[in-house]
Design an enzyme around this catalytic site. Structure first.
Site, PDB file in Angstrom:
ATOM      1  N   LYS A  54       0.858  -1.179   0.000  1.00 20.15           N
ATOM      2  CA  LYS A  54       0.000   0.000   0.000  1.00 20.15           C
ATOM      3  C   LYS A  54       0.895   1.230   0.000  1.00 20.15           C
ATOM      4  O   LYS A  54       1.943   1.254   0.677  1.00 20.15           O
ATOM      5  CB  LYS A  54      -0.869  -0.034   1.266  1.00 20.15           C
ATOM      6  CG  LYS A  54      -1.916   1.063   1.359  1.00 20.15           C
ATOM      7  CD  LYS A  54      -2.793   0.865   2.608  1.00 20.15           C
ATOM      8  CE  LYS A  54      -3.949   1.852   2.664  1.00 20.15           C
ATOM      9  NZ  LYS A  54      -4.860   1.561   3.792  1.00 20.15           N
ATOM     10  N   SER A 109      -9.758   1.388   2.572  1.00 21.69           N
ATOM     11  CA  SER A 109      -8.860   2.206   1.798  1.00 21.69           C
ATOM     12  C   SER A 109      -7.773   1.442   1.051  1.00 21.69           C
ATOM     13  O   SER A 109      -7.189   1.975   0.116  1.00 21.69           O
ATOM     14  CB  SER A 109      -8.179   3.223   2.720  1.00 21.69           C
ATOM     15  OG  SER A 109      -7.399   2.568   3.686  1.00 21.69           O
ATOM     16  N   SER A 156     -10.129  -1.273   6.591  1.00 18.44           N
ATOM     17  CA  SER A 156      -9.483  -0.975   5.308  1.00 18.44           C
ATOM     18  C   SER A 156      -8.694  -2.106   4.681  1.00 18.44           C
ATOM     19  O   SER A 156      -8.251  -1.986   3.541  1.00 18.44           O
ATOM     20  CB  SER A 156      -8.567   0.247   5.460  1.00 18.44           C
ATOM     21  OG  SER A 156      -9.341   1.412   5.500  1.00 18.44           O
TER      22      SER A 156
END
Ligand SMILES: [Mg+2]
Ligand SMILES: [Zn+2]
Lengths: 489, 96, 480
Positions: free
Chosen positions: A81, A156, A180
Site C-alpha cells: 500500500k 482504503s 481498510s
C-alpha cells in the site's frame, strides 16, 4: 508460464521456487506482464520500480542457487500500500501532498520483507491517507474492482486488494484502521487479515489514526496470509505500541489447531441494512461450521453495533487531525507556489495538497479536540471505546471467534456513495468495532452474489490469537472453492 | 453536545491551517453537521466511572536506553525539501 | 499608593543525554546544520516516537533534588500548534499529568556585606514536566532558515509559583537552580548554548492586595544577568505606567539585554487552543518506589546544605565556602583533603586561592590537575609540623602543581626543610643583630616593630628555612 502462475497462491509459488520449477525472475516478470495487461483497467498501482524488483528477483535466484534461500517468501513479490515506506521509493499516500515524496527509510515491515527475501513490488493505490472505503478518494485515480470494473474495490487498501484479485501480485500489504484491509478483501473476493493492535509494527506506516492503524496481509488464501503474517509480525523497538509477543508458526498452526470451535454470532450484525445475499452467504458459512461440530451461539454486542461508528469517527479524526499536521509544505511535500509567508505556506499548501475527504476529517478532528468540545466528544468517545472493548472481551470469554459479514453490501458502483460521507462511513459497520477493541479480524471469501460479486465473511478473534483465527478461517476455506474463482479480465 | 451542533468552521479551519473555499465551507458545514448530528447518539451511553481508553492495550514503561545511533545524512534529510540553502530549509520570513 | 512586584518564572532546561527525547539520533550542540536528524526528528510519514529512559531518570532525579512529589503515573500529550521550528506541528509534552509536582528552590539573597551570608528562602514550584525542544530558526531579511539539529532534544520545563518579589530574587532563583541541576548531573545549564532558558511573568499590585495584577510575559532572557536586568526594567516600566494612571496590558515583551530596552511582540489576536490530547503513540509511565530509591541514591548533597556544613563542621568562613561549594569538584577535592587529615581551614585556603590561581593560569580544569588532595594534605602537615615555613610552602606548592611530585620529596630534593638547628640559627641571628644596630636600639627603646628587619634579614640569610617562631625567640634572647 504466465497464465499458469498469475492466480496461484503464494504457498504454491514458493513450492515451485523451492523445487526449481520456477525462478523468481520468471515470477516477477509474469507479475509485471500481468500488470501491463490489466492495470490500465484495474488501476491498482500508483508506481512500480520494475528495475529494482527484477534486480531483487535475480538476487533471490542467486541465493537459492547457492543454497541460501531465506524462507518460503524468498523470491515472492509483495505489493505495498502506498502508505508503507520503502527506502528510495515514492510514498504518496495517494495524495497530491506527497506526489513527489521519496522515502529515505524503510518501514519495519519493509525491512522484514527484505530480510525474508520477499521482493517489494509496486506502490498500491488507496484512499488518500487511508481515509475512505472505496479508493475513490485517491488523488490520482480510482481503482476498479476486478470483478466488475464499474464498481469500487473497497478501501482504503483498494489497490492492495484489487492487485491480488486481478492476478497482478500474489501477496500485498494493506493497513486497516476501521476495516481498510477486510472490506476491500471482501469486495474483491480475497483474504484480508487485520492483526491484533500491536502485533505488527506501525513504524514506517504513514499514520491515519495511531491507536487504530494496523498493517496486515491481503492474499489469495488463508495459508498465504499466515505466511505473510509470520514474516511481518513481532515486536519492534521502534514502535512503542508494539507488543512483546512470541510469533508462532502460523502456517503450521493451520493444521495443528483443529476444532470444533465455539463461535459467537453477534445478532446485531445481522440486522437492518444488511444485503440479503450477503446475509444468506454468511448464514451458509455459519451452517457449515455448525455441521462441522462447532458450537454456534448467538451473542449480543449492543454497544459495538450502535455506537462504534460514532466513536470511531471522533477518535480517528481527532488523531488524524494531529497526525496530518506534519504535512505542511515545510520540510517535504507540496508547497504552494502562491505562499507569501509561513502561515500562507500552511494554509495554502494544505488546501492545495489535501483532497476533500481528508480536509473534512481534519476539520472534524480539530473541532472535537478544540476548547470546549474535548470532553463532550473526544473524551466521551474514549470512554465508550472502553465499554466496547469490554463488551467484546466478555463475549470472547466463551467464544473462540465471532462470525459476521465483513461488509453489509457487496461492491457498490463507483460514485454511488461519494457524495454522502455518512453513508460511506456506515459501510464499515461490522469492521470498525474490531479496531476500537484492538482485536484481530479476518475476511475470507464466502460466496458470490447472483450478479457475480464476491461476498466476504468476517471472523473476529481473541487478542494475539491470530493462529486460532487463521485455523478457523482455513477450515472453512478448505471446504469451499471460492478462492479458485478468478475475475475475467 | 447540543442537538444543534455548533461548528465554527472559520475558527476550526484556522486552527487546522486549512484555507477553505466558500464552496467547501458550504459543503462541509452541511456534511459535518450531519456527522455531528449522528455522533450525538453517544450522549445516550452512560459513561459514569468509565476510564477513557487512549491506547488499544494498557502497557506501561515502554522506552529505550539512551544510546545514540546514526541518523539521516544531510542529503537524505533534505532531499524532499521544497526549498533549501546551505543545508537548511528555507521558508518565507516568519513573523511572530 | 505603594506597589509590589509578583514574578513567576518558567525555566526550560535541556537534559544532558546522548540521544534525543523520543528517538536515538544523537543530541548535540554546535554541529553542522541538519546533521542530527532522522525520520522521527523530521516527522517523516510513518515515523514513531520512543521514550528515552535516561531523560526520565534525569527529570525524576531533578524532581527529587528539588523536593517535588513524583507522580506514580504520568502520560504524554500532544500540544498542537503550527510553527516552522516544530516538525510534527505538535510538541510532545505533559499536560495534566506532569511527572513532578510541587517542590521548591532554596535561594540566597544578597547579604549585608560580601563576607556575610544573606537571607535564605524557599520559592515554591508548581510543576516540572518533560517535553521536546524545537528546531532553530535563523531570520534573514527575505526568508527564514530552519535547522532541526536541536529539535527533539529532551527539555525539562520548570514552572515556579508567582512567588518571587524582585529581580534579585529571580537572579538568586536561577543561580541556585542552576547549581542544583549542574551538581546533580542533570544539565550543563549553559545559557549561552540555550541549555537553560527563562521566561518571566511579571505583574505589580498594591501592597497588601491578594489578587494578581495583569501579567506581562518577558521573553528571550538569555543570561542570568539579563533576567535580573529585564525584570527590574519591566517592574520599573509597570510602576511608571501605574504612576501615570495607566493600566497594564497583558502582552508578551521581548527584552534586549544589550540595549536594556523591551518592546511588545505582536500580540496574537486569538487565544491559543492547543487541543491537548494523550499521544496514542507513547505509553504512559509508572514510577515505583524501587526506581525512586535507586535515583535517590545518586543525588548529591544540596549546595546550601553543604555550605552550611562546611561552615559548621570545618569552621570555614562564608567567603571561602562561597568559592568552594558552587564548584562541586572543588568542594569534593577539599573534603578529600580534609579526610586525609589536613587542617580544614589551611586546606581550604590553599584550594580556594592557590590551586584556583594556578589552574586558571595554566588554563586547566581541576580534573586535569597533577596536584591531588593528598598533596594538599601533605603540604598542610609540613607547615603545621614546622618542617617548612608558609613562605617556603608557597614555593613548594607551585613546584608540586607543575610536577605532581609529593611535597616532602620536593622539600628534601631542594633542601627546603626549616632549620631548627640552634647553632645555625644563632649564627644567622647574631649576624643580623650585628648588621642592624639601629633596629636593635629602637627595639630596646620599646618599638616591637623594630624586630622585623632583623627577622627579615635572618629569613633572607637562611633562604626561608629558619623557623620564624624560633628566630623571634632567639632574637629577643640575644638582644635582651
Ligand atoms: Mg512546523
Ligand atoms: Zn515548554
Amino acid at each position: 508460464m504466465a497464465d499458469e502462475i498469475i492466480h496461484q497462491p503464494a504457498a504454491r509459488l514458493a513450492a515451485l521456487l523451492a523445487a526449481g520449477k520456477l525462478s523468481s525472475l520468471e515470477l516477477v516478470q509474469a507479475c509485471l506482464a500481468r500488470k501491463r495487461a490489466v492495470d490500465d483497467r484495474v488501476q491498482a498501482f500508483n508506481s512500480c520500480d520494475e528495475a529494482a524488483a527484477l534486480a531483487a528477483a535475480q538476487a533471490s535466484d542467486a541465493r537459492r542457487a547457492a543454497g541460501q534461500a531465506r524462507g518460503p517468501l524468498d523470491g515472492i513479490p509483495v505489493g505495498l500500500k502506498d502508505a508503507i515506506a520503502v527506502e528510495g521509493q515514492p510514498l504518496t499516500c495517494s495524495s497530491r501532498m506527497l506526489a513527489n515524496f521519496v522515502s529515505p527509510y524503510d518501514a519495519t515491515v519493509t525491512q522484514k520483507l527484505k530480510a525474508a527475501g520477499a521482493i517489494p513490488l509496486g506502490r498500491l493505490n488507496m484512499d488518500e491517507f487511508a481515509m475512505g472505503s472505496s479508493t475513490e478518494n485517491s488523488a490520482f485515480r480510482p481503482t476498479a474492482n476486478p470483478w466488475d470494473l464499474t464498481r469500487v474495490p473497497g478501501g482504503s487498501s483498494g489497490g492492495s486488494a484489487a492487485a491480488v484479485a486481478a492476478g497482478e501480485l500474489p501477496l500485498t500489504l494493506g493497513s486497516d484502521t476501521g476495516g481498510s484491509i477486510r472490506q476491500p478483501a471482501a469486495l474483491c473476493g480475497i483474504v484480508g487479515l487485520k492483526p491484533t493492535y500491536g502485533l505488527v509494527s506501525r513504524y514506517g506506516l504513514a499514520a491515519y489514526a495511531s491507536s487504530l492503524d494496523q498493517i496486515g496481509p491481503l492474499a489469495r488464501t488463508v495459508e498465504d496470509a499466515a505466511l505473510l503474517l509470520g514474516v511481518i509480525a513481532g515486536h519492534d523497538p521502534r514502535d512503542s505500541t508494539s507488543f512483546q509477543a512470541e510469533v508462532p508458526d502460523y502456517r503450521a498452526g493451520l493444521a495443528a489447531r483443529k476444532g470444533p470451535w465455539r463461535l459467537g454470532v453477534p445478532k446485531e450484525f445481522f440486522g437492518a441494512g444488511l444485503d440479503p445475499e450477503v446475509s444468506a452467504a454468511a448464514k451458509r458459512a455459519l451452517e457449515f461450521y455448525r455441521q462441522h461440530g462447532c458450537e454456534i451461539r448467538e451473542v449480543s454486542l449492543p454497544l459495538a453495533a450502535e455506537y462504534a461508528i460514532a466513536t470511531y469517527y471522533l477518535i480517528a479524526t481527532a488523531e488524524a487531525s494531529s497526525n496530518l499536521a506534519r504535512y505542511d509544505g515545510i520540510r517535504y511535500g507540496h508547497r504552494s507556489a502562491a505562499a507569501k509567508d509561513a502561515i500562507d505556506i500552511y494554509t495554502r499548501s494544505r488546501a492545495e495538497g489535501f483532497g476533500s475527504e481528508v480536509k473534512r476529517r481534519i476539520i472534524l478532528g480539530t473541532h472535537v479536540l478544540s476548547s470546549g468540545y474535548y470532553d463532550a466528544y473526544y473524551l466521551r468517545a474514549q470512554k465508550v471505546r472502553t465499554l466496547i472493548r469490554n463488551e467484546f472481551a466478555a463475549v470472547l470469554r466463551d467464544c473462540d471467534a465471532l462470525l459476521s459479514p465483513t461488509s453489509p453490501v457487496p461492491a457498490f458502483k463507483l460514485g454511488e456513495k461519494s457524495a454522502d460521507p455518512l453513508a460511506m462511513y456506515l459501510t464499515d459497520i461490522y469492521t470498525i468495532s474490531v479496531n476500537l477493541a484492538g482485536l484481530p479480524g479476518i475476511s475470507i471469501p464466502c460466496g458470490f452474489t447472483g450478479g457475480g460479486l464476491p461476498i466476504g465473511l468476517q471472523l473476529i478473534g481473541r487478542p494475539f490469537d491470530e493462529a486460532g483465527l487463521l485455523a478457523i478461517a482455513h477450515a472453512y476455506e478448505q471446504a469451499h472453492e471460492w478462492s479458485q474463482r478468478h475475475p475475467a479480465l | 453536545m447540543s442537538t444543534q451542533p455548533d461548528l465554527n468552521l472559520d475558527y476550526v479551519a484556522n486552527l487546522a491551517r486549512l484555507a477553505l473555499t466558500e464552496e467547501e465551507k458550504r459543503e462541509f458545514a452541511r456534511q459535518l453537521g450531519d456527522i455531528l448530528h449522528y455522533v450525538e447518539k453517544l450522549r445516550q451511553v452512560d459513561v459514569t466511572g468509565v476510564e477513557p481508553m487512549a491506547h488499544a492495550s494498557p502497557v506501561f514503561n515502554v522506552w529505550a536506553a539512551d544510546v545514540a545511533g546514526p541518523g539521516l545524512s544531510v542529503e537524505a534529510a533534505l532531499r524532499n525539501a521544497p526549498a533549501r540553502r546551505d543545508d537548511t530549509i528555507v521558508v518565507p520570513k516568519v513573523v511572530e | 499608593m505603594k506597589f509590589e512586584a509578583v514574578i513567576g518564572l518558567e525555566v526550560h532546561v535541556q537534559l544532558a543525554t546522548a540521544s534525543k527525547m523520543f528517538t536515538r539520533v544523537a543530541a548535540g550542540y554546535g554541529e553542522p546544520a541538519n546533521t542530527l536528524t532522522d525520520p522521527v526528528v523530521l516527522a517523516l510519514p510513518g515515523a514513531l516516537p520512543v521514550l528515552n529512559k535516561a531523560a526520565l531518570d534525569q527529570i525524576i532525579k531533578a524532581g527529587l533534588i528539588l523536593g517535588c512529589s513524583i507522580a506514580p503515573v504520568c502520560k504524554w500529550d500532544r500540544k498542537n500548534y503550527f510553527y516552522p521550528d516544530s516538525p510534527k506541528n505538535y510538541q510532545l509534552s505533559q499536560y495534566d499529568q506532569p511527572i513532578c509536582l510541587g517542590g521548591a528552590v532554596e535561594i540566597e539573597l544578597p547579604g549585608p556585606a560580601r563576607n556575610v551570608m544573606g537571607e535564605h528562602k524557599k520559592i515554591p514550584l508548581t510543576r516540572i514536566h518533560l517535553e521536546e525542544d524545537v528546531g532553530k530558526l535563523t531570520h534573514g531579511a527575505q526568508d527564514t532558515l530552519v535547522d532541526y539539529n536541536r529539535a527533539g532534544t529532551p527539555l525539562m520545563e520548570i514552572v515556579s509559583e508567582p512567588a518571587l518579589a524582585s529581580a534579585d530574587e529571580a537572579y538568586a532563583f536561577l543561580t541556585s537552580l542552576r547549581l542544583a541541576l549542574v551538581h546533580g548531573g542533570i544539565s550543563d545549564c549553559d545559557m549561552e548554548k540555550g541549555q537553560m532558558r527563562c521566561d518571566a511573568n511579571i505583574s505589580i499590585r498594591p501592597v497588601g492586595a491578594t489578587r494578581l495584577g495583569t501579567k506581562v510575559e518577558l521573553k528571550n532572557l538569555n543570561s542570568i544577568s539579563f533576567v535580573r536586568d529585564g525584570i527590574a526594567h519591566e517592574i520599573r516600566r509597570q510602576l511608571a505606567v501605574a504612576a501615570a494612571g495607566g493600566t497594564i496590558t497583558q502582552e508578551t515583551r521581548d527584552y534586549d539585554g544589550q540595549t536594556g530596552t523591551s518592546q511588545s511582540l505582536r500580540s496574537k489576536e486569538m487565544a491559543h487552543d492547543y487541543r491537548y490530547f494523550p499521544d496514542p503513540d507513547l505509553m504512559p509511565v509508572r514510577v515505583d518506589e524501587a526506581w525512586l530509591a535507586a535515583l535517590r541514591a545518586t543525588i548529591p548533597e544540596h549546595h546550601f546544605d553543604r555550605q552550611r556544613r562546611f561552615m559548621a563542621d570545618y569552621q570555614l568562613p562564608y567567603t571561602i565556602t562561597s568559592v568552594l561549594v558552587p564548584d562541586r569538584g572543588l568542594a569534593d577535592y577539599f573534603e578529600a583533603a580534609a579526610r586525609l587529615g589536613a587542617a580544614p581551614q589551611a586546606a581550604a585556603n590553599w584550594i580556594a586561592n592557590d590551586l584556583r590561581r594556578e589552574l586558571a593560569a595554566a588554563k586547566l580544569p581541576l580534573a586535569a590537575s597533577k596536584l591531588h588532595p593528598a598533596h594538599i594534605a601533605g603540604l598542610v602537615s609540613l607547615v603545621e609540623s614546622g618542617v617548612i615555613s608558609s613562605s617556603i610552602a608557597k614555593e613548594v606548592f607551585v613546584a608540586m602543581f607543575q610536577s605532581g611530585e609529593p611535597p616532602a620529596a620536593i622539600v628534601d630534593r631542594l633542601g627546603l626543610r626549616q632549620s631548627t638547628d640552634t647553632g645555625e640559627l644563632e649564627k644567622w641571628v647574631s649576624a643580623a643583630i650585628a648588621a642592624n644596630p639601629k633596629a636593635v636600639a629602637e627595639f630596646k627603646a620599646g618599638n616591637e616593630k623594630a624586630l622585623n628587619p632583623i627577622k627579615g634579614a635572618v629569613m633572607k640569610a637562611s633562604a626561608g628555612k629558619a623557623n620564624p617562631q624560633r628566630v623571634d625567640e632567639l632574637a629577643r634572647k640575644l638582644i635582651g
